[in-house]
Design a protein around this motif. Structure first.
Motif, short mmCIF file in Angstrom:
data_model
loop_
_atom_site.label_atom_id
_atom_site.label_comp_id
_atom_site.label_asym_id
_atom_site.label_seq_id
_atom_site.Cartn_x
_atom_site.Cartn_y
_atom_site.Cartn_z
N ALA A 115 11.43 -3.59 -2.93
CA ALA A 115 10.88 -2.29 -3.29
C ALA A 115 11.97 -1.25 -3.08
O ALA A 115 12.73 -1.34 -2.12
N SER A 116 12.04 -0.30 -3.97
CA SER A 116 12.92 0.84 -3.82
C SER A 116 12.02 2.03 -3.51
O SER A 116 11.16 2.37 -4.30
N LEU A 117 12.22 2.64 -2.34
CA LEU A 117 11.38 3.74 -1.88
C LEU A 117 12.23 5.00 -1.77
O LEU A 117 13.25 4.99 -1.07
N ARG A 118 11.82 6.07 -2.44
CA ARG A 118 12.57 7.32 -2.42
C ARG A 118 11.85 8.45 -1.68
O ARG A 118 12.49 9.38 -1.22
N ARG A 119 10.50 8.39 -1.60
CA ARG A 119 9.76 9.48 -0.97
C ARG A 119 8.43 8.98 -0.45
O ARG A 119 7.78 8.16 -1.09
N LYS A 120 8.06 9.47 0.71
CA LYS A 120 6.80 9.15 1.38
C LYS A 120 6.81 7.72 1.90
O LYS A 120 7.87 7.17 2.15
N ALA A 121 5.62 7.11 2.09
CA ALA A 121 5.55 5.86 2.83
C ALA A 121 4.86 4.75 2.06
O ALA A 121 3.97 4.99 1.23
N THR A 126 0.87 -1.17 0.00
CA THR A 126 0.00 0.00 0.00
C THR A 126 0.90 1.22 0.00
O THR A 126 1.76 1.36 0.88
N ALA A 127 0.74 2.09 -1.00
CA ALA A 127 1.59 3.26 -1.15
C ALA A 127 0.78 4.52 -0.88
O ALA A 127 -0.30 4.70 -1.44
N GLU A 128 1.33 5.36 -0.03
CA GLU A 128 0.74 6.66 0.25
C GLU A 128 0.65 7.44 -1.06
O GLU A 128 1.52 7.31 -1.94
N ALA A 129 -0.39 8.26 -1.22
CA ALA A 129 -0.52 9.10 -2.41
C ALA A 129 0.76 9.93 -2.57
O ALA A 129 1.23 10.54 -1.62
N GLY A 130 1.33 9.90 -3.75
CA GLY A 130 2.54 10.67 -4.03
C GLY A 130 3.84 9.96 -3.68
O GLY A 130 4.92 10.53 -3.85
N ALA A 131 3.77 8.73 -3.20
CA ALA A 131 5.00 7.99 -2.87
C ALA A 131 5.80 7.72 -4.14
O ALA A 131 5.24 7.41 -5.19
N ALA A 132 7.11 7.83 -4.04
CA ALA A 132 8.01 7.52 -5.15
C ALA A 132 8.67 6.18 -4.84
O ALA A 132 9.51 6.10 -3.96
N TYR A 133 8.25 5.15 -5.56
CA TYR A 133 8.75 3.81 -5.30
C TYR A 133 8.68 2.98 -6.58
O TYR A 133 8.03 3.36 -7.55
N SER A 134 9.35 1.85 -6.56
CA SER A 134 9.21 0.86 -7.62
C SER A 134 9.37 -0.51 -7.00
O SER A 134 10.01 -0.66 -5.96
N LEU A 135 8.75 -1.50 -7.63
CA LEU A 135 8.87 -2.88 -7.18
C LEU A 135 9.81 -3.62 -8.12
O LEU A 135 9.86 -3.31 -9.31
N ARG A 142 -1.86 7.32 7.48
CA ARG A 142 -1.48 7.76 6.13
C ARG A 142 -1.55 6.60 5.14
O ARG A 142 -1.67 6.81 3.94
N LEU A 143 -1.48 5.37 5.66
CA LEU A 143 -1.49 4.17 4.82
C LEU A 143 -2.81 3.42 4.89
O LEU A 143 -2.90 2.26 4.49
N GLY A 144 -3.85 4.10 5.40
CA GLY A 144 -5.18 3.51 5.41
C GLY A 144 -5.42 2.45 6.48
O GLY A 144 -6.37 1.69 6.39
#
Length: 172
Positions: free
Chosen positions: A72-78, A51-60, A169-171
């Motif tokens: 997962a590579s996470l650069r911004r948000k949660a 589950t990605a927060e709106a606006g999260a910068a990530y890739s699987l 933030r993650l529902g």
């Protein structure tokens, strides 16, 4: 996927028409939906849900190419990661600029903001370390804040309001 569809997906990503994780996740066999809070929910083969927060910068990433993401590579948000170990062999990790959080089967949240990575365990246990450093192991309700420094990582039981704010933030 043919080259025309790839070109269209690349253009849509570049223009911001598709959230960063969506096209890559779909190519890894995941289905993508949105919840009422505009969060992206990816249900992937092998018992992985992200589950990605709106606006999260990530890739699987599906490093072993078995049809299920294992990183997962996470650069911004949660993001909130839920891995069912009875279905997913080989573990799962989240890589951020400051930390690597890895598990076999659990549920945990990772947040990247202001030059810091924060990790909170909801269920199971998670090993967290800097790219070059010793790991600490978190249990449910525990978290760690990781900066770019070299000081030892300190595991803390997160106060209920802090944990609740991140999970909201993650529902959750």
């Amino acid at each position: 996927m043919n080259m025309t569809l790839r070109s269209l997906l690349a253009a849509a990503l570049a223009l911001g028409l598709i959230p960063h994780g969506a096209a890559f996740a779909q190519s890894a066999g995941c289905t993508v939906s949105r919840d009422a809070g505009a969060r992206q929910v990816l249900s992937c083969p092998g018992g992985v849900t992200v589950t990605a927060e709106a606006g999260a910068a990530y890739s699987l990433v599906d490093r072993n190419r078995d049809g299920s993401p294992d990183s997962a590579s996470l650069r911004r948000k949660a993001i909130l990661v839920d891995v069912d170990s009875s279905q997913h062999a080989g573990g799962f990790q989240v890589v951020t600029p400051q930390a690597i959080a890895a598990v076999r089967g659990t549920q945990w949240a990772v947040d990247v903001a202001g030059g810091k990575t924060s990790v909170l365990v909801v269920r199971g246990s998670v090993a967290v370390r800097r790219p070059a450093g010793e790991a600490v192991v978190l249990s449910p309700g525990e978290g760690v804040d990781v900066t770019g420094g070299t000081e030892p990582l300190v595991v803390r039981r997160w106060p209920a309001p802090r944990a609740a704010a991140l999970l909201a933030r993650l529902g959750q």
